[in-house]
Write an enzyme that holds these catalytic residues in place. Structure first.
Site, PDB file in Angstrom:
ATOM      1  N   ASP A   1       0.811  -1.209   0.000  1.00 47.73           N
ATOM      2  CA  ASP A   1       0.000   0.000   0.000  1.00 47.73           C
ATOM      3  C   ASP A   1       0.852   1.270   0.000  1.00 47.73           C
ATOM      4  OD1 ASP A   1      -2.437  -1.207  -0.061  1.00 47.73           O
ATOM      5  OD2 ASP A   1      -2.949  -0.859   2.034  1.00 47.73           O
TER       6      ASP A   1
ATOM      7  N   LYS B   1      -3.578   2.911  -2.058  1.00 48.77           N
ATOM      8  CA  LYS B   1      -4.839   3.649  -2.095  1.00 48.77           C
ATOM      9  C   LYS B   1      -4.766   4.757  -1.064  1.00 48.77           C
ATOM     10  CE  LYS B   1      -7.691   0.369  -1.178  1.00 48.77           C
ATOM     11  NZ  LYS B   1      -8.996  -0.205  -0.895  1.00 48.77           N
TER      12      LYS B   1
ATOM     13  N   MET C   1      -8.256   9.432   8.689  1.00 51.75           N
ATOM     14  CA  MET C   1      -8.861   9.830   7.405  1.00 51.75           C
ATOM     15  C   MET C   1      -9.895  10.932   7.600  1.00 51.75           C
ATOM     16  SD  MET C   1      -9.231   5.953   5.872  1.00 51.75           S
ATOM     17  CE  MET C   1      -9.896   5.347   7.433  1.00 51.75           C
TER      18      MET C   1
END
Length: 259
Positions: A38, A60, A173
């Protein structure tokens, strides 16, 4: 000819510092035939894999999905059945907002044995590395780890509940929703409640912004704190520097911010 033995290992890469991977994670990488890694997995960890192993980036990040999840699931099964041991190297811990269990279930449903190697989560490690304890006697009784943004782009439904608690709240996030998040927490905790933004936690380019809820949006824009970053809200942040007479509007590690 080598007999192919399909296998998936979900490995937590830790918060970013390559020394913060577990010994079991290192040993698992050393037996990899394929590594799917990742954006938040430090590429230095790829050196633990054999020279013959395929190294494939499937990173991602918010708004920048290099490979969609369905494609990644198919890659895991395809490489496992045609090449062998697939190590899925995921930042932090694969089971904490990493969709790791979805990948494990998909592999198992398609006949690929799968295992999980825990990783050190940024939600716990990064605040601590910045001197912020998530719990402290006499200050809080719990800590919450919440995603800032749901699949549809809306704010997490758990955040209003978290804001009404006395818990330390770690939000992953959530930087793009900072204005909404701070407005919500100000409603229940006031403008002076401490908040910390930590960019690139555990890495040499780490930046830490400590403020009060009332000024943090303005400071974040001024100092250009960007993702990947985590948000920490709670009175435990005051422990970061007991010598500060005023916490809000104070920027720490100025040399790294470039002030």
């Amino acid at each position: 000819m080598k007999r192919i033995e399909p296998k998936l290992s979900l490995v937590g890469a830790g918060p970013g510092d390559p020394e913060l991977i577990t010994l079991k994670g290192v040993k698992t990488l050393q037996s990899a035939d394929v590594v799917l890694y990742d954006a938040l997995a430090n590429e230095a960890l790829l050196d633990y894999a054999p020279e013959t192993a395929l190294r494939i980036y499937v990173g991602k990040r918010a708004g920048q999905h290099y490979q969609q999840q369905e494609e990644i699931n198919k890659m895991i099964v395809g490489y496992a059945k045609t090449i062998g041991h697939v190590v899925r190297l995921k930042g932090g811990d694969p089971y904490i907002f990493g969709r790791g269990h979805e990948e494990l279930e998909y592999a198992q449903a398609h006949g690929v044995p799968a295992s999980y190697v825990p990783g050190i989560s940024s939600s716990i490690a990064v605040p601590g590395l910045c001197g912020i304890p998530l719990t402290k006697r006499g200050i809080n009784e719990s800590f919450w780890v919440v995603t800032g943004t749901l699949k549809d782009g809306s704010l997490s439904h758990d955040l209003p509940l978290a804001a009404q608690s006395t818990a330390t709240v770690v939000i992953l996030m959530g930087l793009s929703k900072l204005q909404e998040i701070t407005a919500l927490f100000r409603k229940y905790r006031g403008t002076e409640e401490p908040i910390a933004l930590i960019e690139n936690g555990s890495l040499p380019q780490e930046r830490l912004l400590v403020s009060g809820l009332g000024k943090v949006v303005e400071l974040q824009e001024e100092k250009r704190i960007k993702a990947p970053a985590i948000i920490v809200i709670g009175e435990v942040i005051r422990a970061q520097s007991q010598s500060l007479s005023m916490l809000h509007e104070h920027l720490l590690r100025d040399a790294r911010i470039g002030v």
